[in-house]
Design an enzyme around this catalytic site. Structure first.
Site, PDB file in Angstrom:
ATOM      1  N   HIS A  72       0.846  -1.069   0.036  1.00  0.00           N
ATOM      2  CA  HIS A  72       0.106  -0.065  -0.010  1.00  0.00           C
ATOM      3  C   HIS A  72       0.780   1.253  -0.071  1.00  0.00           C
ATOM      4  O   HIS A  72       1.674   1.384   1.064  1.00  0.00           O
ATOM      5  CB  HIS A  72      -0.808  -0.007   1.220  1.00  0.00           C
ATOM      6  CG  HIS A  72      -2.126  -0.872   1.215  1.00  0.00           C
ATOM      7  ND1 HIS A  72      -3.317  -0.711   1.539  1.00  0.00           N
ATOM      8  CD2 HIS A  72      -2.183  -1.909   0.401  1.00  0.00           C
ATOM      9  CE1 HIS A  72      -4.137  -1.658   1.219  1.00  0.00           C
ATOM     10  NE2 HIS A  72      -3.431  -2.324   0.652  1.00  0.00           N
ATOM     11  N   TYR A 200      -9.587   5.581   7.099  1.00  0.00           N
ATOM     12  CA  TYR A 200      -9.556   5.697   8.483  1.00  0.00           C
ATOM     13  C   TYR A 200     -11.000   6.887   8.435  1.00  0.00           C
ATOM     14  O   TYR A 200     -10.684   8.006   8.109  1.00  0.00           O
ATOM     15  CB  TYR A 200      -8.512   6.587   9.190  1.00  0.00           C
ATOM     16  CG  TYR A 200      -7.389   5.420   9.532  1.00  0.00           C
ATOM     17  CD1 TYR A 200      -7.455   4.741  10.541  1.00  0.00           C
ATOM     18  CD2 TYR A 200      -6.363   4.989   8.284  1.00  0.00           C
ATOM     19  CE1 TYR A 200      -6.300   3.695  10.708  1.00  0.00           C
ATOM     20  CE2 TYR A 200      -5.411   4.054   8.797  1.00  0.00           C
ATOM     21  CZ  TYR A 200      -5.465   3.192   9.763  1.00  0.00           C
ATOM     22  OH  TYR A 200      -4.375   2.434  10.118  1.00  0.00           O
ATOM     23  N   PRO A 292      -5.070   0.648  18.515  1.00  0.00           N
ATOM     24  CA  PRO A 292      -4.903   0.104  17.202  1.00  0.00           C
ATOM     25  C   PRO A 292      -4.739   1.283  16.068  1.00  0.00           C
ATOM     26  O   PRO A 292      -4.495   0.928  15.187  1.00  0.00           O
ATOM     27  CB  PRO A 292      -5.918  -0.903  16.929  1.00  0.00           C
ATOM     28  CG  PRO A 292      -6.992  -0.325  17.963  1.00  0.00           C
ATOM     29  CD  PRO A 292      -6.380   0.426  19.151  1.00  0.00           C
ATOM     30  N   LYS A 296       0.218   0.157  15.190  1.00  0.00           N
ATOM     31  CA  LYS A 296       1.765   0.290  15.687  1.00  0.00           C
ATOM     32  C   LYS A 296       2.132  -1.008  16.447  1.00  0.00           C
ATOM     33  O   LYS A 296       3.147  -1.093  16.807  1.00  0.00           O
ATOM     34  CB  LYS A 296       1.868   1.478  16.367  1.00  0.00           C
ATOM     35  CG  LYS A 296       2.014   2.492  15.303  1.00  0.00           C
ATOM     36  CD  LYS A 296       3.410   2.515  14.267  1.00  0.00           C
ATOM     37  CE  LYS A 296       3.301   3.368  13.465  1.00  0.00           C
ATOM     38  NZ  LYS A 296       3.490   2.945  11.895  1.00  0.00           N
ATOM     39  N   TYR A 384       3.357   6.665   9.832  1.00  0.00           N
ATOM     40  CA  TYR A 384       2.601   5.584   9.584  1.00  0.00           C
ATOM     41  C   TYR A 384       3.350   4.436   8.977  1.00  0.00           C
ATOM     42  O   TYR A 384       3.351   3.361   9.367  1.00  0.00           O
ATOM     43  CB  TYR A 384       1.644   5.944   8.650  1.00  0.00           C
ATOM     44  CG  TYR A 384       0.310   5.053   8.339  1.00  0.00           C
ATOM     45  CD1 TYR A 384      -0.733   4.921   9.175  1.00  0.00           C
ATOM     46  CD2 TYR A 384       0.556   3.974   7.602  1.00  0.00           C
ATOM     47  CE1 TYR A 384      -1.734   4.065   9.194  1.00  0.00           C
ATOM     48  CE2 TYR A 384      -0.637   2.848   7.621  1.00  0.00           C
ATOM     49  CZ  TYR A 384      -1.429   3.083   8.458  1.00  0.00           C
ATOM     50  OH  TYR A 384      -2.633   1.824   8.303  1.00  0.00           O
TER      51      TYR A 384
HETATM   52  C1  PHB Z   1      -6.711  -4.329  10.612  1.00  0.00           C
HETATM   53  O1  PHB Z   1      -6.603  -4.504   9.363  1.00  0.00           O
HETATM   54  O2  PHB Z   1      -6.960  -5.028  11.510  1.00  0.00           O
HETATM   55  C2  PHB Z   1      -6.230  -2.852  11.022  1.00  0.00           C
HETATM   56  C3  PHB Z   1      -5.671  -2.040  10.273  1.00  0.00           C
HETATM   57  C4  PHB Z   1      -5.373  -0.773  10.391  1.00  0.00           C
HETATM   58  C5  PHB Z   1      -5.401  -0.380  11.923  1.00  0.00           C
HETATM   59  C6  PHB Z   1      -5.879  -1.311  12.889  1.00  0.00           C
HETATM   60  C7  PHB Z   1      -6.322  -2.595  12.345  1.00  0.00           C
HETATM   61  O3  PHB Z   1      -4.570   0.853  12.333  1.00  0.00           O
END
Ligand code: PHB
Ligand code: APR
Length: 389
Positions: A72, A200, A292, A296, A384
């Site tokens: 990505h 997000y 989450p 990280k 990130y």
């Molecule tokens: C996930 O795919 O479970 C996931 C991805 C990004 C995040 C948290 C969880 O920031």
């Protein structure tokens, strides 16, 4: 039993450390409280930084990850119906890899087994002893039978609820914690992801995240109350709420279906200092937890493993204790930056119960600034994709 490094915990931290040490000819034994199937049943975030990719390569475990993982080059952030993109490639030249943590763990188990690595499952009553002396050892029970491993060092990779952290005396240990007043309700479904990249989403009704595992496996989350339980949320209610939180043009593309997993995770920021006491080292969730938002958790565990593996390699290679002496400070310096990023990103994206009108305006201004300012986007992208080790 005798080994060079006794590793408590067979999660990703313990297994990665064990495999990397093996590559350098250093022997270890992993003691895991559960079974392998249990460990592989846990579903966790799936965004891997380059540093972790490099470690998986060094460990000889990267083949399937490269074949099945997704690269990505950016991520999307929305607020209401507005959406902007953080371009990792342009700002950092570095992508991330979307590959589930469960798969990382599975690959590490396969490598340890292929190499004849010693992993003891179903251990109980693990006690770490003598790490403040020359006679480090670990006692434990399996099937009611008392056992012991003598070792040079102990790596505490036993997660937040493990025994390693608590082995460090209270007058030495300092803990820093922030508990967030909400959780994430996560759903896994055999549907195509709504978008190629993660979204997000900040919305009036709370945070949402659209993530994925592969072309026909999606992972979605919505911010929920800590009082909720997964049974309170039917699939229909989950999808309806997700649709209220993501931009309209995404709602039109969203394919819904039955959930194959549904769970709620609380959000916490936590760090313990120091991460070394004598011959005991803490790694991963045993020493720190991040919310989450930003994915990280596993990546921070990986940087600990990197520092510890190098410290031990140096020690066994030329007798230098410099890496061992410096482990805690080095690991913590990076951990705190990951904590800061996860805390900041969480605070920008969620609805808080006590948020004032002013706080909401600040959040909105933060998102508008991030959406329009190159320097802010570059800072976000650097964090990130992962700060350098
Ligand atoms: C996930 O795919 O479970 C996931 C991805 C990004 C995040 C948290 C969880 O920031
Ligand atoms: N004795 C032996 N094993 C134990 C003990 C104990 N007393 N206590 C816990 N364990 C085991 C757990 O069963 C688990 O398999 O230690 C392992 C710890 O694994 P994780 O919790 O996955 O922690 P870690 O390996 O550091 O991985 C960090 O996991 O929680 C996520 O967000 C986190 O992605 C990050 C990653």
């Amino acid at each position: 039993m005798q080994t060079q490094v006794a590793i408590i915990g067979g999660g990703p931290s313990g297994l990665l450390l064990s495999q990397l040490l093996h590559v350098r000819g250093i022997d270890s034994v992993v003691l895991e409280r559960k079974t392998k199937d249990y460990v592989l049943g846990r579903i966790r975030a799936g965004v891997l930084e380059q540093g972790l990719l490099a470690l998986m390569e060094e460990a000889g475990c990267a083949e399937r990850m490269h074949a099945e993982g997704f690269t990505h080059d950016g991520t999307l952030i929305s607020y209401g119906d507005e959406m902007f993109r953080i371009d990792f490639a342009r700002h950092t030249g570095t992508p991330v890899m979307v590959y589930g943590q469960t798969e990382v763990t599975r690959d590490l188990y396969a490598a340890r087994e292929a190499a004849g690595g010693r992993i003891v499952y179903n251990v109980e009553d693990v006690v770490i002893r003598g790490v403040d002396s020359e006679a480090a050892h670990v006692t434990y029970r399996v099937n009611g039978e008392a056992r012991r491993v003598d070792c040079d060092f102990v790596a505490g990779c036993d997660g937040f609820h493990g025994v390693s952290r608590k082995t460090i005396p209270e007058d030495v240990r300092r803990e820093y914690e922030k508990v967030y007043p909400f959780g994430w309700l996560g759903v896994l479904s055999e549907t195509p992801p709504v978008n190629d990249e993660l979204i997000y989403a900040n919305s009036e009704r709370g945070f949402a995240l659209c993530s994925m595992r592969n072309a026909n496996l999606s992972r979605y989350y919505i911010q929920c109350s800590l009082e909720d339980s997964p049974e309170d949320w039917s699939d229909d209610a989950f999808w309806a709420e997700l649709k209220r939180r993501i931009p309209k043009d995404q709602v039109e593309k969203l394919v819904t279906g039955p959930s194959i997993e549904k769970s709620i995770a609380p959000l916490r920021s936590f760090v313990t200092e120091p991460m070394r006491w004598g011959r005991l080292f803490l790694c991963g969730d045993a020493a720190h937890i991040v919310p989450p938002t930003g994915a990280k958790g596993l990546n921070t565990a990986a940087s600990d493993v990197h520092y510890l593996y190098h410290a031990l390699w140096e020690y066994y290679g030329n007798g230098s204790e410099a890496g061992i002496e410096g482990y805690s400070a080095k690991a913590l310096a990076r951990v705190w930056k990951a904590e800061r990023f996860s805390w900041w990103f969480s605070s920008v994206m969620h609805r808080y119960p006590d948020q004032s009108e002013f706080d909401l305006k600040m959040q909105r201004a933060e998102l508008e600034f991030l959406g329009s300012n190159e320097a802010a986007q570059a800072a976000m992208a650097e964090n990130y994709v992962g700060l350098p080790y």
